[in-house]
Scaffold this active site. Structure first.
Site, short mmCIF file in Angstrom:
data_model
loop_
_atom_site.label_atom_id
_atom_site.label_comp_id
_atom_site.label_asym_id
_atom_site.label_seq_id
_atom_site.Cartn_x
_atom_site.Cartn_y
_atom_site.Cartn_z
N CYS A 1 -4.28 -1.64 -2.15
CA CYS A 1 -4.49 -0.21 -2.41
C CYS A 1 -5.40 -0.09 -3.62
O CYS A 1 -5.05 -0.55 -4.71
CB CYS A 1 -3.13 0.44 -2.68
SG CYS A 1 -3.25 2.18 -3.17
N HIS B 1 -7.43 2.60 3.66
CA HIS B 1 -7.23 3.32 4.93
C HIS B 1 -8.55 3.43 5.72
O HIS B 1 -8.54 3.55 6.94
CB HIS B 1 -6.72 4.74 4.67
CG HIS B 1 -5.27 4.83 4.34
ND1 HIS B 1 -4.74 4.35 3.16
CD2 HIS B 1 -4.22 5.35 5.03
CE1 HIS B 1 -3.43 4.59 3.14
NE2 HIS B 1 -3.09 5.18 4.27
N ASP C 1 0.86 -1.19 0.00
CA ASP C 1 0.00 0.00 0.00
C ASP C 1 0.90 1.24 0.00
O ASP C 1 2.09 1.15 0.30
CB ASP C 1 -0.93 0.04 1.22
CG ASP C 1 -1.93 1.21 1.14
OD1 ASP C 1 -2.33 1.57 0.02
OD2 ASP C 1 -2.28 1.78 2.19
N SER C 2 0.29 2.37 -0.29
CA SER C 2 1.03 3.64 -0.22
C SER C 2 1.41 3.93 1.23
O SER C 2 2.37 4.64 1.50
CB SER C 2 0.17 4.77 -0.76
OG SER C 2 -1.06 4.79 -0.05
N GLU D 1 -2.94 8.07 8.25
CA GLU D 1 -1.48 8.02 8.25
C GLU D 1 -0.90 8.63 9.53
O GLU D 1 0.11 8.19 10.03
CB GLU D 1 -0.91 8.78 7.03
CG GLU D 1 -1.01 8.03 5.72
CD GLU D 1 -0.16 6.78 5.68
OE1 GLU D 1 1.05 6.87 5.87
OE2 GLU D 1 -0.73 5.69 5.47
N CYS E 1 -11.19 2.77 -0.12
CA CYS E 1 -9.77 3.06 0.14
C CYS E 1 -9.41 2.22 1.35
O CYS E 1 -10.17 2.18 2.33
CB CYS E 1 -9.57 4.55 0.43
SG CYS E 1 -7.94 4.96 1.09
N1 DGL Z 1 -4.94 3.11 0.65
C1 DGL Z 1 -4.98 3.57 -0.68
C2 DGL Z 1 -6.24 3.12 -1.42
O1 DGL Z 1 -6.82 2.12 -1.08
C3 DGL Z 1 -4.70 4.98 -1.05
C4 DGL Z 1 -4.28 6.00 -0.08
C5 DGL Z 1 -3.49 7.10 -0.74
O2 DGL Z 1 -4.10 8.06 -1.24
O3 DGL Z 1 -2.28 6.98 -0.79
O4 DGL Z 1 -6.63 3.73 -2.38
#
Ligand code: DGL
Length: 270
Positions: free
Chosen positions: A82, A194, A18-19, A160, A192
């Site tokens: 992600c 997150h 993931d990012s 984050e 997402c």
């Molecule tokens: N967790 C990531 C997703 O599912 C993206 C978060 C980011 O913007 O870096 O899209």
């Protein structure tokens, strides 16, 4: 001889990407379903948020990440935990690398199948919300129902930072969920990775009548089924190593809070 060789191959790690820390919401489900797999969790925190990057930038990041995981960790499979990276890069990655890959897309299908009110909503990063992938998902599964598609700038960044009690989280959620609250949405897709960490805060705003739908368990089941198909299930110890291109200290702190056990990450420069 053959058996030894086979076992060795099976115990190679699965790369989970993931990012940032969001992918841990997928990782916990993978870990539950596949306790004998060895994992390398990789967060590209130098470049987070992915949700505000161009396709060209994302493709460049992802090639570097997969090259690293392949060359340095000899991963047998790649799980993109992600949505943003999946939407913009999975096609190119599949063409470039021979290994089995699993991507994460917003769970529009189960939400559309589960709605009783005929209205569902998707929250995701700005990039994901505008992607062809999401347009296609709405086109394929949104027939005859109303689909609210909401891009949420900055929301992943609050996760984050780790402090989920932060008033900033609540302020942003109220802003992005206003339209959802004013509609008769009964299924909210967390598009997402997150966002599952914000479930409690989201439930407080929307109440129990809105079901929150994420992709974690489906990704874990799909990963297991691919491992079975390719006959590369592990009988290993179930180890995990964590790497970030950002601050190892920050990742370790936030990840430990989110997963509620101690995690120690290593910093890596790509
Ligand atoms: N967790 C990531 C997703 O599912 C993206 C978060 C980011 O913007 O870096 O899209």
């Amino acid at each position: 001889m053959l058996d030894i060789k086979k076992k060795k191959i099976n115990n190679r790690p699965i790369g989970v990407f993931d990012s940032g820390v969001g992918g841990l919401s997928i990782f916990v489900e993978l870990k539950k379903l596949l306790p004998h797999e060895n994992f390398v969790f990789f967060a590209d925190q130098k470049n987070v948020p992915y949700g505000e990057k161009s396709k060209k930038e994302l493709v460049g990041f992802m090639y570097k990440v997969v090259d690293y995981l392949k060359d340095k960790h000899d991963i047998k499979m790649f799980v993109i935990a992600c949505n943003t990276a999946t939407c913009f890069t999975i096609k190119g990655l599949r063409a470039r690398y021979a290994m089995p890959m699993v991507g994460t897309e917003p769970a529009v299908k189960p939400a559309s199948q589960g709605t009783k009110t005929g209205t569902i909503a998707i929250i995701s990063t700005p990039a994901t919300s505008k992607s062809k992938t999401v347009k296609k998902l709405i086109n394929d599964y949104g027939n005859g129902i109303t689909v609210l598609n909401i891009g949420c700038k900055n929301l992943e960044n609050t996760v984050e930072k780790g402090n989920l009690e932060n008033p900033e989280v609540n302020k942003l959620l109220r802003k992005y969920l206003k339209e959802v609250k004013n509609s008769n949405t009964d299924q909210l897709v967390l598009g997402c990775t997150h966002y599952p960490f914000l479930k409690i805060a989201i439930e407080k705003i929307l109440g129990p009548s809105v079901k929150l739908v994420d992709s974690g368990q489906a990704i874990a089941r799909h990963t297991r089924s691919l491992l079975q198909t390719h006959k590369i299930l592990s009988k290993g110890k179930g180890t995990t190593a964590y790497f970030t291109t950002g601050s190892a200290k920050k990742f370790s702190k936030v990840a430990s809070e989110l997963l509620k056990h101690k995690i120690k990450a290593n910093k890596i420069k790509l």
